[in-house]
Design an enzyme around this catalytic site. Structure first.
Site, PDB file in Angstrom:
ATOM      1  N   ASP A 115       0.810  -1.214   0.000  1.00  0.00           N
ATOM      2  CA  ASP A 115       0.000   0.000   0.000  1.00  0.00           C
ATOM      3  C   ASP A 115       0.847   1.270   0.000  1.00  0.00           C
ATOM      4  OD1 ASP A 115       0.825  -0.686   2.565  1.00  0.00           O
ATOM      5  OD2 ASP A 115      -0.865   0.288   3.542  1.00  0.00           O
ATOM      6  N   THR A 137       2.692  -7.887  -0.586  1.00  0.00           N
ATOM      7  CA  THR A 137       2.720  -7.695   0.863  1.00  0.00           C
ATOM      8  C   THR A 137       2.281  -8.983   1.527  1.00  0.00           C
ATOM      9  OG1 THR A 137       1.718  -6.584   2.779  1.00  0.00           O
ATOM     10  CG2 THR A 137       0.421  -6.608   0.776  1.00  0.00           C
ATOM     11  N   ILE A 138       3.017  -9.404   2.541  1.00  0.00           N
ATOM     12  CA  ILE A 138       2.608 -10.603   3.265  1.00  0.00           C
ATOM     13  C   ILE A 138       1.314 -10.348   4.027  1.00  0.00           C
ATOM     14  CG2 ILE A 138       5.008 -11.375   3.514  1.00  0.00           C
ATOM     15  CD1 ILE A 138       4.751 -10.657   6.528  1.00  0.00           C
ATOM     16  N   ASP A 139       0.970  -9.073   4.244  1.00  0.00           N
ATOM     17  CA  ASP A 139      -0.214  -8.729   5.022  1.00  0.00           C
ATOM     18  C   ASP A 139      -1.516  -8.948   4.260  1.00  0.00           C
ATOM     19  OD1 ASP A 139       1.616  -7.864   6.939  1.00  0.00           O
ATOM     20  OD2 ASP A 139       1.579  -5.800   6.208  1.00  0.00           O
ATOM     21  N   MET A 181       2.376 -11.172  12.082  1.00  0.00           N
ATOM     22  CA  MET A 181       2.347  -9.878  11.411  1.00  0.00           C
ATOM     23  C   MET A 181       0.985  -9.637  10.766  1.00  0.00           C
ATOM     24  SD  MET A 181       6.128  -9.443   9.731  1.00  0.00           S
ATOM     25  CE  MET A 181       7.478  -8.818  10.734  1.00  0.00           C
ATOM     26  N   GLY A 182       0.874  -8.523  10.051  1.00  0.00           N
ATOM     27  CA  GLY A 182      -0.377  -8.186   9.389  1.00  0.00           C
ATOM     28  C   GLY A 182      -0.757  -6.720   9.507  1.00  0.00           C
ATOM     29  N   HIS A 282       9.891 -11.422  11.752  1.00  0.00           N
ATOM     30  CA  HIS A 282      10.364 -11.481  10.377  1.00  0.00           C
ATOM     31  C   HIS A 282      10.568 -12.902   9.862  1.00  0.00           C
ATOM     32  CE1 HIS A 282      11.055  -7.270  11.328  1.00  0.00           C
ATOM     33  NE2 HIS A 282      11.117  -7.060  10.028  1.00  0.00           N
ATOM     34  N   GLN A 284       8.293 -14.741   9.227  1.00  0.00           N
ATOM     35  CA  GLN A 284       7.225 -14.891   8.234  1.00  0.00           C
ATOM     36  C   GLN A 284       7.601 -14.326   6.872  1.00  0.00           C
ATOM     37  OE1 GLN A 284       3.391 -13.687  10.644  1.00  0.00           O
ATOM     38  NE2 GLN A 284       5.255 -13.023  11.684  1.00  0.00           N
ATOM     39  N   ARG A 285       8.614 -13.482   6.832  1.00  0.00           N
ATOM     40  CA  ARG A 285       9.016 -12.855   5.577  1.00  0.00           C
ATOM     41  C   ARG A 285      10.081 -13.650   4.825  1.00  0.00           C
ATOM     42  NH1 ARG A 285       7.145  -7.908   4.844  1.00  0.00           N
ATOM     43  NH2 ARG A 285       6.554  -6.587   6.604  1.00  0.00           N
TER      44      ARG A 285
END
Length: 358
Positions: A115, A137-139, A181-182, A282, A284-285
């Site tokens: 975004d 985006t992982i979100d 995350m998110g 991180h 998750q990234r």
């Protein structure tokens, strides 16, 4: 045709696949391809654009991260700098960026980001740069797009981690609170929490009540289940409370995090049961992207080049109803995709007995 590619914001699994796909698709058309390092960072150095060829992208589909590097402090409209008095300030250096694009005859930019990156991209289009966006985006919170690249890997990693922590929770009969995350949307928490059969899922879209969680814990105890798995999104907050943050660095978004520790402490105080909190952060990234993320990233990258070829500029490539299409960057800027509270996945969580905190 001379195009540039950059990756902005937080890294996400699948970025390299998108870079490779866009690069190869452009080279196949006889175009020249250049990479911009660290978001827009290298535009302000002696070598603003790095030539890309087949060798540059060989074997990178399976790699996490981004070979171009990324940055979440590289907004050309709000670039941090040091003032004469030693304090930090922000300045608009976008005109320099536009001048470099013109100097090197860059015809279009493929901007891969979330975004924040799309907000920057939209502002740059108003200065004359032709841009096609790729949703990253992982979100999974990019408005107008069903699935962003990086989300599938992040939710898969979170699910596996929660699975592992669940066995520890059961062995020690503890309350375990896992923070994922998110940012301000609960997609990762909801998907990974449901997939790992968590007992409680807390998302930003539903302010939670500690009383509701305590009731769930008591219910489980009455059935002989003396442990509880709680998954909490970093942007979740209690009713009447605030999002927990770590502060904000000039030129960056505020850093979220710390809610798991607060929830674990409060529940331990209220129930008398030992608790632990785990922040996946991180983790998750990083790492190799899933099959789905590799494929969707390659589809996005190639589609972006088709947009450039067709002159469809200032658009974002998106997946809607499992079909690739585009929407104007102007429609995306400043918006966020939240978890719909009437969605079937929220209903599914409730139907199988998961406490959503309300």
């Amino acid at each position: 045709m001379r195009i540039a590619i950059n990756t902005g914001g937080g890294d996400a699994p699948g970025l390299n696949a998108a870079i490779r796909s866009a690069t190869l698709a452009a080279l196949k058309r006889g175009w020249e391809v250049f990479g911009i390092k660290n978001g827009y960072g290298s535009v302000y150095t002696e070598k603003p654009f790095i030539k890309m060829d087949e060798e540059s992208v060989r074997g990178i589909t399976l790699l996490g991260g981004t070979i171009l590097g990324t940055a979440n402090r590289g907004n050309p409209f709000e670039m941090p700098y040091e003032k004469e008095d030693g304090t930090q300030g922000l300045k608009d250096v976008s005109d320099h960026l536009v001048a470099k694009f013109n100097e090197y005859n860059i015809d279009a930019l493929v901007a891969i980001g979330g975004d924040g990156s799309m907000h920057i991209a939209h502002k740059l289009t108003q200065k004359g740069i032709k841009i096609v966006g790729v949703p990253k985006t992982i979100d999974n919170d990019l408005w107008g797009c069903d699935v962003t690249l990086g989300f599938d890997t992040a939710r898969s990693i979170a699910t596996e981690a929660i699975d592992r922590i669940t066995t520890t929770a059961e062995s020690h009969e503890r309350l375990m609170v896992v923070e994922v995350m998110g940012r301000y949307a609960g997609w990762i928490a909801l998907y990974s929490g449901l997939a790992s059969t968590a007992d409680v899922i807390l998302i930003p879209e539903i302010p939670f009540s500690y009383d509701s969680i305590v009731e769930k814990i008591k219910e489980r105890r009455s059935k002989g289940k003396n442990y509880t798995m709680i998954v909490v999104a970093e942007g979740a907050k209690p009713e009447g409370g605030d999002i927990v943050t770590k502060g904000k660095t000039l030129g960056q978004q505020e850093q979220l995090g710390g809610i798991a520790s607060q929830v674990a402490h409060e529940l331990s105080e209220r129930t008398g049961q030992e608790s632990r909190s785990v922040v996946l952060g991180h983790l998750q990234r990083g790492g190799s992207p899933t099959t789905y993320d590799r494929l969707i990233s390659m589809r996005y990258g190639a589609s972006a080049i088709r947009c450039v070829e067709n002159g469809d500029f200032n658009e974002l490539v998106v997946l809607q109803d499992n079909k690739l299409t585009t929407i104007p960057l102007s429609e995306v800027a400043g918006k966020m995709k939240y978890v719909p509270l009437d969605s079937d996945i929220v209903q599914t969580a409730r139907d199988v007995g998961i406490c959503m905190g309300d």
